[in-house]
Each structure stands twice: as C-alpha cells, then as structure tokens.
Design a protein around this motif. Structure first.
Motif, short mmCIF file in Angstrom:
data_model
loop_
_atom_site.label_atom_id
_atom_site.label_comp_id
_atom_site.label_asym_id
_atom_site.label_seq_id
_atom_site.Cartn_x
_atom_site.Cartn_y
_atom_site.Cartn_z
N TRP A 54 5.25 6.86 -8.00
CA TRP A 54 4.76 7.26 -6.67
C TRP A 54 4.90 6.21 -5.58
N SER A 55 5.45 5.05 -5.90
CA SER A 55 5.53 4.03 -4.84
C SER A 55 6.46 4.46 -3.71
N ALA A 56 7.52 5.19 -4.04
CA ALA A 56 8.43 5.63 -2.98
C ALA A 56 7.71 6.59 -2.03
N LEU A 57 6.87 7.46 -2.60
CA LEU A 57 6.09 8.39 -1.78
C LEU A 57 5.16 7.62 -0.83
N VAL A 58 4.40 6.69 -1.40
CA VAL A 58 3.45 5.92 -0.60
C VAL A 58 4.18 5.08 0.45
N HIS A 59 5.26 4.44 0.01
CA HIS A 59 6.00 3.55 0.90
C HIS A 59 6.63 4.33 2.06
N THR A 60 7.23 5.47 1.75
CA THR A 60 7.86 6.27 2.79
C THR A 60 6.81 6.77 3.79
N TYR A 61 5.68 7.20 3.24
CA TYR A 61 4.59 7.67 4.10
C TYR A 61 4.12 6.55 5.03
N ALA A 62 3.91 5.37 4.44
CA ALA A 62 3.42 4.24 5.25
C ALA A 62 4.46 3.86 6.30
N ARG A 64 6.74 5.80 7.68
CA ARG A 64 6.79 6.81 8.74
C ARG A 64 5.58 6.68 9.66
N ALA A 65 4.41 6.37 9.06
CA ALA A 65 3.19 6.30 9.86
C ALA A 65 3.11 5.02 10.68
N LEU A 66 3.64 3.93 10.15
CA LEU A 66 3.47 2.65 10.82
C LEU A 66 4.71 2.21 11.59
N GLY A 67 5.85 2.78 11.20
CA GLY A 67 7.08 2.49 11.93
C GLY A 67 7.55 1.05 11.83
N ASP A 68 7.10 0.37 10.80
CA ASP A 68 7.49 -1.03 10.66
C ASP A 68 7.67 -1.33 9.17
N ALA A 69 8.84 -1.86 8.82
CA ALA A 69 9.18 -2.07 7.41
C ALA A 69 8.21 -3.05 6.75
N HIS A 70 7.90 -4.12 7.45
CA HIS A 70 7.05 -5.13 6.84
C HIS A 70 5.63 -4.61 6.62
N ASP A 71 5.08 -3.94 7.64
CA ASP A 71 3.74 -3.35 7.49
C ASP A 71 3.72 -2.32 6.38
N ALA A 72 4.83 -1.58 6.24
CA ALA A 72 4.89 -0.55 5.20
C ALA A 72 4.86 -1.18 3.81
N GLU A 73 5.54 -2.29 3.66
CA GLU A 73 5.51 -3.00 2.37
C GLU A 73 4.12 -3.50 2.05
N ASP A 74 3.50 -4.11 3.06
CA ASP A 74 2.14 -4.62 2.87
C ASP A 74 1.18 -3.49 2.49
N ALA A 75 1.30 -2.38 3.22
CA ALA A 75 0.41 -1.26 2.96
C ALA A 75 0.64 -0.72 1.55
N GLN B 57 11.98 -4.25 -4.33
CA GLN B 57 11.60 -4.65 -5.69
C GLN B 57 10.40 -5.61 -5.76
N HIS B 58 10.36 -6.56 -4.82
CA HIS B 58 9.33 -7.60 -4.94
C HIS B 58 7.91 -7.06 -4.76
N VAL B 59 7.77 -5.89 -4.16
CA VAL B 59 6.43 -5.34 -3.93
C VAL B 59 5.75 -5.03 -5.27
N ARG B 60 6.54 -4.52 -6.19
CA ARG B 60 6.00 -4.19 -7.51
C ARG B 60 5.44 -5.44 -8.19
#
Lengths: 212, 240
Positions: A54-62, A64-75, B57-60
């Motif tokens: 489910w990480s792709a689901l969460v990551h894509t959602y974040a 789309r909602a935040l519009g920033d790659a770094h914030d999406a990773e953190d979230a 990858q590094h997030v995991r």
C-alpha cells in the motif's frame, strides 16, 4: 486460513448494495485480513508486507494532496511509522487496511498543511484565499483518494479480469474491442466488466464504511 | 417482479441497452434499484484515475529503521516474533520449531561434554568485570561438530553478561547476530551483533537464562532490513 461461507450464487438484490458484503469466491482476499492480524500482533514482517502493498497508494495520495515530492516522501514515512505505533487500533477486515492507511494519511497531510499555513502567516501571505481554497481542495482530494483506492483494487485483481477492466475503464475500449484484442468471447468480457464493477463498488463501500 | 440481480444493475450502469427491457422497466420504477445503479455509475466514474507511484526505495528502509528503533513498547512487542511466525507457515523467515528442536538436541549433546570444559579459563579477560561465570557453552557448527568458539554467562550484581568468543564463522556477506533460543524451541530473543570480529559481550536481564533461554545461536543476517532470524545459523551451543 479463514473460512468464509460464500453464497452459492449471487443473492438477489434485496436492499442497498452497500450494506451487503457480497463476495465472489475468486475475489475474496483472505491475505489482507491475515496480514492485518499479524500487524496487530506486532509482527514487523507484516508491516513490511503492508508497506509493499500500500505504500504506492499512500505515496501517490500524499503527492497529489501536497504537490511536493519531498513532503510526499516524508508523509509516506510518517504514515507507516504511525501505522505501526497505532496498530492496536486496527480491526482486521478486508477493506480496513487501505481505509485505515488513507485515514492516517489524511491526518499527516493536514499536519503538513497546518505547518505550511503557519509559515504562510508568518510571511503574512495568502491568508485571504485560505477559507475558500481548502473546502474545494478537500472534496477534490476525497475523489482522488477514492480513485486511487479503485486503481489499487483493480491492480490487485487476478487476470484476465484486471486487464479487461484496465482496457474498459482506463483505455476506454468497448466490450467488442476488448473481446477482439484479448480473444475472449464478448459475453465473457461483459461478465468480467460487470463483476469487476461490482467488486470495485463493494471495496469502495468498505473503505468508506471503515473510514467513517 | 422482484429486484434486479446485482449483475444486471452493474450492467445498467455500464450500458443500458445490454440489459433486458423487463429489468430496465423494473429499475426505472424502483428507488432501491435506481440507487444501486447510481452507486455503480459513480464507482465507474471514479475508475480511470492516474497510476500509483511507489515512493523511492529509501523510504521503506527509513520506516523500518524507525520502527525497530521505536519505543520500548514497540521493541518488546516485536520480540516474541517466532511464536507468531509459527502459526503462520507462510512467513518465510522464522526458525522452525523443528529446527530449534534439533538445535536443542544437538546442544544437549554438546552440553553433556561440557563437564570437561567448565574448568577451562574464560575466553575473554576478566579485567573489567570480576563477575562469576555461572554457565558456559561450547559452540559448534550445526551440520558438524566443528568447534565455533565458546560462550559464557557472567553474573554480576544486577545483570548477566553473555560473553561470546566465536571462531571460524567464515567471511561470507552479512553481519553476525547473537540470539538466545529458549529450550522450549518456540521462543528466542536477539541480544546483539558481533560488531567487531568474533568477540562480543551482551548484557541480558537477570533471570532470562533461568527462564530457559539457554541456547546461544549465532546467525548470519543479510542487510535486507528484516529483523527476524535469517534462518542461517553458523554456531550453536547450550549454556550449562
């Protein structure tokens, strides 16, 4: 393995679709409940499986909602760490995991937004747009979450149903075109599309119910 | 006519002409069925959303690091893993009770020979901590009796220190992790890594060994982020 009593045939429609957990044999995914139960029990390998699925689901959602790659990773990271620490709040059911993760993601996203708003206020900017902006943003975001959940549901289907649904709903192909390209009889294609749609709708309802 | 089949309701949401006129007529006059068709149509309208994009990858790895470092609560919840794994045969990496049973048997055999060894001087200098050696084990390979070093438990006032002095663990990839396996063959705890060479000291709580965690096990762990035992043991021996 959980034993679930399946209806021997599709029950007649006798009430709101949404309240009945009608499941076809080939679509019932006990692995979700299983991994949820292991997660609740504190099994770290279950968290890895949950992440992988489910990480792709969460990551894509974040994203789309935040519009920033770094914030999406953190979230994304925060969502799964939070999921681990609050795993005791998860009640295993087929739709519980995506609903629960999306719910946690919503909180993290609003945390990031609140932080951004604070920064914005400090910079004395963008205060006037805030009120209007957020409501429409949130409802659009709700749709995004559901679209992504559906995408995931279809991705998780076995073939040929997965391919047929992608061709029908994502590529916009007609049943006849799909029949042509897959070599499957027209009736089979129709049946897969219908059952696929039923499955999508039920999963969506499950997610809506769980996230209430 | 009774309510329409789910299949027909989904069909109506997709292509009205695909469904028999009888069913169409019923649905047109039936609020429940109409609502169901609408729900299917709404779900159909939501299908078609953009692709799911996996995080880098590094997030995991970051997630799993956080989780493992986590709170004491999270840490202790994670420890009884082999028990959970046991009831889930699909999980790949637990030590099977079968294997642990064999280990226990092997260790028992090794233990029988220990009488001769207890007089042996402790492998590591005792300069730092003049505790008492309360138990010791000689470590052997699992597939032969080849010697793999010794382990001893040294008791001080408030803790027990397990001193491991391994040998000939080989120089394959991966780190060497030290475990205490319970003689019941069901429980185990990781007590640390052999960080430098083949020697290490690990404090363990008083009473842990008395509870049956007597089998010293050294595993080789690949760097895959999986906290459970890799299933590959290089050395074992039972404290006696």
């Amino acid at each position: 393995m959980t034993v679930v009593a399946f209806p021997t045939r599709t029950p007649r429609y006798g009430g709101p679709v949404v309240t009945e957990a009608v499941t076809f044999d080939d679509e019932h995914d006990t692995s979700v409940e299983d991994v949820a139960a292991r997660l609740v029990a504190g099994d770290e390998t279950a968290l890895e499986e949950v992440y992988d699925r489910w990480s792709a689901l969460v990551h894509t959602y974040a994203h789309r909602a935040l519009g920033d790659a770094h914030d999406a990773e953190d979230a994304t990271q925060q969502v799964f760490v939070a999921a681990w620490h609050s795993r005791h709040t998860l009640t295993p059911s087929p739709s519980a995991l995506p609903a629960w993760l999306i719910g946690i993601a919503r909180h993290k996203i609003s945390d990031v937004r609140a932080a951004r708003a604070r920064d914005a206020r400090r910079a004395e900017a963008a205060i006037t747009v805030d009120g209007v902006g957020i409501t429409s943003e949130q409802s659009a975001e709700h749709d995004v979450a559901e679209q992504l959940v559906i995408r995931q549901v279809v991705q998780d289907l076995p073939d040929p149903r997965k391919t047929i649904l992608f061709l029908a709903f994502w590529e916009g192909q007609s049943h006849a075109e799909i029949s042509e390209s897959t070599g499957l009889p027209l009736g089979t294609v129709k049946s897969h599309v219908r059952r696929g749609l039923i499955h999508i709708q039920q999963q969506l309802e499950g997610v809506r119910r769980e996230s209430r | 006519m009774s309510h329409a089949e789910l299949d027909d309701l989904a069909g109506l949401a997709l292509d009205r002409d695909d469904v028999s006129p009888d069913v169409q007529r019923h649905v047109d006059g039936c609020l429940q069925c109409t609502e169901a068709v609408d729900a299917f149509a709404a779900a159909r309208a939501l299908a078609g959303g953009g692709p799911l994009v996996a995080p880098p990858q590094h997030v995991r790895a970051q997630v799993m690091t956080h989780v493992r470092r986590g709170t004491p609560d999270a840490r202790s919840a994670a420890i009884p893993l082999p028990v959970a794994l046991e009831s889930h045969p699909r999980a790949r990496r637990g030590i099977s009770p079968w294997l642990a049973g064999i280990a226990a048997a092997l260790a028992l055999l090794a233990g029988l020979g220990l009488g001769r060894l207890t007089g042996e001087p402790a492998p590591t200098p005792e300069a730092v901590d003049p505790g008492t050696v309360v138990a010791a084990a000689d470590l052997t390979a699992l597939d032969s009796d080849a010697a793999r070093g010794v382990a001893s438990a040294v008791e001080t006032a408030d803790a027990v220190t397990l001193r491991v002095s391994a040998e000939e663990l080989g120089d394959g990839d991966g780190v060497h992790e030290v475990w205490l396996i319970n003689v019941d063959g069901k429980r185990m705890v990781a007590i640390g890594l052999l960080a430098s060479g083949d020697e290490g000291q690990f404090e363990v709580p008083l009473g842990l060994i008395d509870k049956g965690y007597r089998i010293v096990d050294i595993s080789v762990e690949p760097d895959d982020g999986d906290p459970t035992h890799s299933g590959v043991s290089l050395a074992r021996g039972e404290l006696a």
